[in-house]
Motif scaffolding. Structure first.
Motif, PDB file in Angstrom:
ATOM      1  N   TYR A  11       0.374  -0.983   0.034  1.00 39.39           N
ATOM      2  CA  TYR A  11      -0.096   0.064   0.208  1.00 39.39           C
ATOM      3  C   TYR A  11       0.887   1.377  -0.091  1.00 39.39           C
ATOM      4  CZ  TYR A  11      -4.569  -2.232   0.203  1.00 39.39           C
ATOM      5  OH  TYR A  11      -5.665  -3.496   0.285  1.00 39.39           O
ATOM      6  N   GLU A  12       2.276   0.900   0.737  1.00 36.27           N
ATOM      7  CA  GLU A  12       2.644   2.280   0.829  1.00 36.27           C
ATOM      8  C   GLU A  12       3.298   2.816  -0.526  1.00 36.27           C
ATOM      9  OE1 GLU A  12       4.132   2.323   4.915  1.00 36.27           O
ATOM     10  OE2 GLU A  12       5.702   1.347   3.759  1.00 36.27           O
ATOM     11  N   THR A  13       3.961   1.956  -1.404  1.00 35.95           N
ATOM     12  CA  THR A  13       3.958   1.426  -2.900  1.00 35.95           C
ATOM     13  C   THR A  13       3.233   1.883  -3.703  1.00 35.95           C
ATOM     14  OG1 THR A  13       5.536  -0.436  -2.377  1.00 35.95           O
ATOM     15  CG2 THR A  13       5.082   0.536  -4.890  1.00 35.95           C
ATOM     16  N   ARG A  14       1.559   1.595  -3.534  1.00 37.60           N
ATOM     17  CA  ARG A  14       0.856   1.772  -4.451  1.00 37.60           C
ATOM     18  C   ARG A  14       0.849   3.690  -4.393  1.00 37.60           C
ATOM     19  NH1 ARG A  14      -4.039  -2.076  -4.700  1.00 37.60           N
ATOM     20  NH2 ARG A  14      -1.742  -2.832  -5.582  1.00 37.60           N
ATOM     21  N   ARG A  15       0.317   4.389  -2.984  1.00 38.89           N
ATOM     22  CA  ARG A  15       0.325   5.195  -3.092  1.00 38.89           C
ATOM     23  C   ARG A  15       1.558   6.529  -3.543  1.00 38.89           C
ATOM     24  NH1 ARG A  15       1.948   6.815   3.500  1.00 38.89           N
ATOM     25  NH2 ARG A  15       3.849   6.107   1.839  1.00 38.89           N
ATOM     26  N   ASP A  16       2.414   5.992  -3.335  1.00 33.37           N
ATOM     27  CA  ASP A  16       3.492   6.641  -4.033  1.00 33.37           C
ATOM     28  C   ASP A  16       3.582   6.127  -4.993  1.00 33.37           C
ATOM     29  OD1 ASP A  16       4.481   6.498  -1.097  1.00 33.37           O
ATOM     30  OD2 ASP A  16       6.539   5.678  -1.330  1.00 33.37           O
ATOM     31  N   TRP A  17       3.202   5.830  -5.713  1.00 35.23           N
ATOM     32  CA  TRP A  17       3.159   5.525  -7.456  1.00 35.23           C
ATOM     33  C   TRP A  17       1.966   6.930  -7.740  1.00 35.23           C
ATOM     34  CZ3 TRP A  17      -1.215   5.290 -10.361  1.00 35.23           C
ATOM     35  CH2 TRP A  17      -0.899   4.233 -11.300  1.00 35.23           C
ATOM     36  N   ALA A  18       0.717   6.480  -6.749  1.00 32.27           N
ATOM     37  CA  ALA A  18      -0.492   7.619  -7.428  1.00 32.27           C
ATOM     38  C   ALA A  18      -0.226   8.948  -6.981  1.00 32.27           C
ATOM     39  CB  ALA A  18      -1.661   6.926  -5.948  1.00 32.27           C
ATOM     40  N   LEU A  19       0.694   9.308  -6.061  1.00 36.87           N
ATOM     41  CA  LEU A  19       1.253  10.070  -5.776  1.00 36.87           C
ATOM     42  C   LEU A  19       2.290  10.750  -7.471  1.00 36.87           C
ATOM     43  CD1 LEU A  19       2.057  10.281  -2.409  1.00 36.87           C
ATOM     44  CD2 LEU A  19       0.742  12.061  -3.113  1.00 36.87           C
TER      45      LEU A  19
END
Lengths: 176, 176
Positions: free
Chosen positions: A159-167
DNA sequence: TAGAGCATGTAATAAGTTACATGATTAC
DNA sequence: GTAATCATGTAACTTATTACATGCTCTA
């Protein structure tokens, strides 16, 4: 075929009933690794038992049947685990939505990305709490790193990775 | 139902033939988001066309049929994109293998984790090259952030995360 | 004693896989 | 001309979902 090994793997970790296995799928397993409902799980358990890969360990209240893995089952699981196929095969509706954002008008993409970022933040908070609890229990009880702890750590990092990708995607979108 | 929207999303990005769509699934889409083979894709395209969500844009050589999304198709896609369901549903055989490691004897887990770390390293190298190439093309051509670039970035970050998780799991395993 | 949740199943339908099948075009 | 690959399809089978069905046991 994967459901077979998912069940075998969970039963190799510890004996369980179909009902308990269904709960595992509803929680961590189905969320990150392999989704399955009880209507598939029960028939597959019966088939596994018929094939001698698992066996009835105990019959409890309310018709509960606790299964345990057998030696042939362990061998079959190990074989499957140690020989991963060349081609990766994934079905993840959330990721599909992420990918298809290129197809939306920019304002929609922006809205969706912001919603994803927020959603991830919620999941991350939840998983941090879960991990804190698991680590407390583990400090008392534990040697081997338990199934749920592996899953929670994987979930958190995902989820951290997904959030960072979205950012990142949002920033790229804004800069155009 | 997701395949329907996967196809709609790809066609919203740009018109394509069933054959070209199949290739997309073999490459980025099927690898991270949604797997599908041509034997499902062709029938679904026919159904989408029958429902008026896509239309034949061009018939080319060797019987090639190029489809384009229609306005109702775009509306259906948008509706699906903007209303994600509460429950996440995932099927990822690789992640399943990661999760089931708790069930293996420690030496097997160690071997598997090391193999995963190596495999991730290979994927990461490959994706870095892909991204470098995409960014070169984009510098000349581009405004909107293209589908493949989004996917490659997602893939890169996902594999890095998976590798780091495996390293963490290995360290925890060694410390016990 | 009633309601929540435990516990397992079946049947009809939909989705996906594997194997089979066929023909066109391009590059060598 | 021949091999590779482009290009689309069908049929049989397996796997998964949705809707339906039933009964038990624990707690308040």
């Amino acid at each position: 075929m994967s459901l077979r090994y998912a069940l075998l793997g969970l039963l190799a970790y510890e004996p369980a009933s179909g009902y308990a296995l269904t709960k595992s799928f509803e929680h961590h397993v189905g969320r990150y690794a392999w989704q399955a409902g009880h209507t598939r799980i029960y028939p597959e358990l019966n088939k596994l038992a018929a094939d001698g890969l698992i066996e009835v360990a105990e019959e409890g209240a309310r018709g509960r049947i606790t299964y345990a893995i057998t030696e042939p089952g362990r061998a079959a699981l190990r074989e499957w685990m140690m020989t991963p196929p060349a081609a990766r095969k994934v079905r993840d509706e959330d990721v599909l939505r992420l990918f298809l954002m290129s197809a939306l008008p920019p304002e929609d993409s922006r809205r969706l990305l912001k919603a994803i970022i927020e959603d991830c933040a919620g999941e991350i908070d939840e998983l941090r709490d879960t991990i804190a609890m698991l680590d407390e229990d583990c400090a008392e009880a534990g040697e081997r790193l338990p199934f749920g702890r592996l899953a929670a750590e994987y979930g958190l990092r995902t989820y951290e990775t997904r959030r960072d990708w979205a950012l990142w995607a949002l920033a790229r979108l804004e800069s155009h």
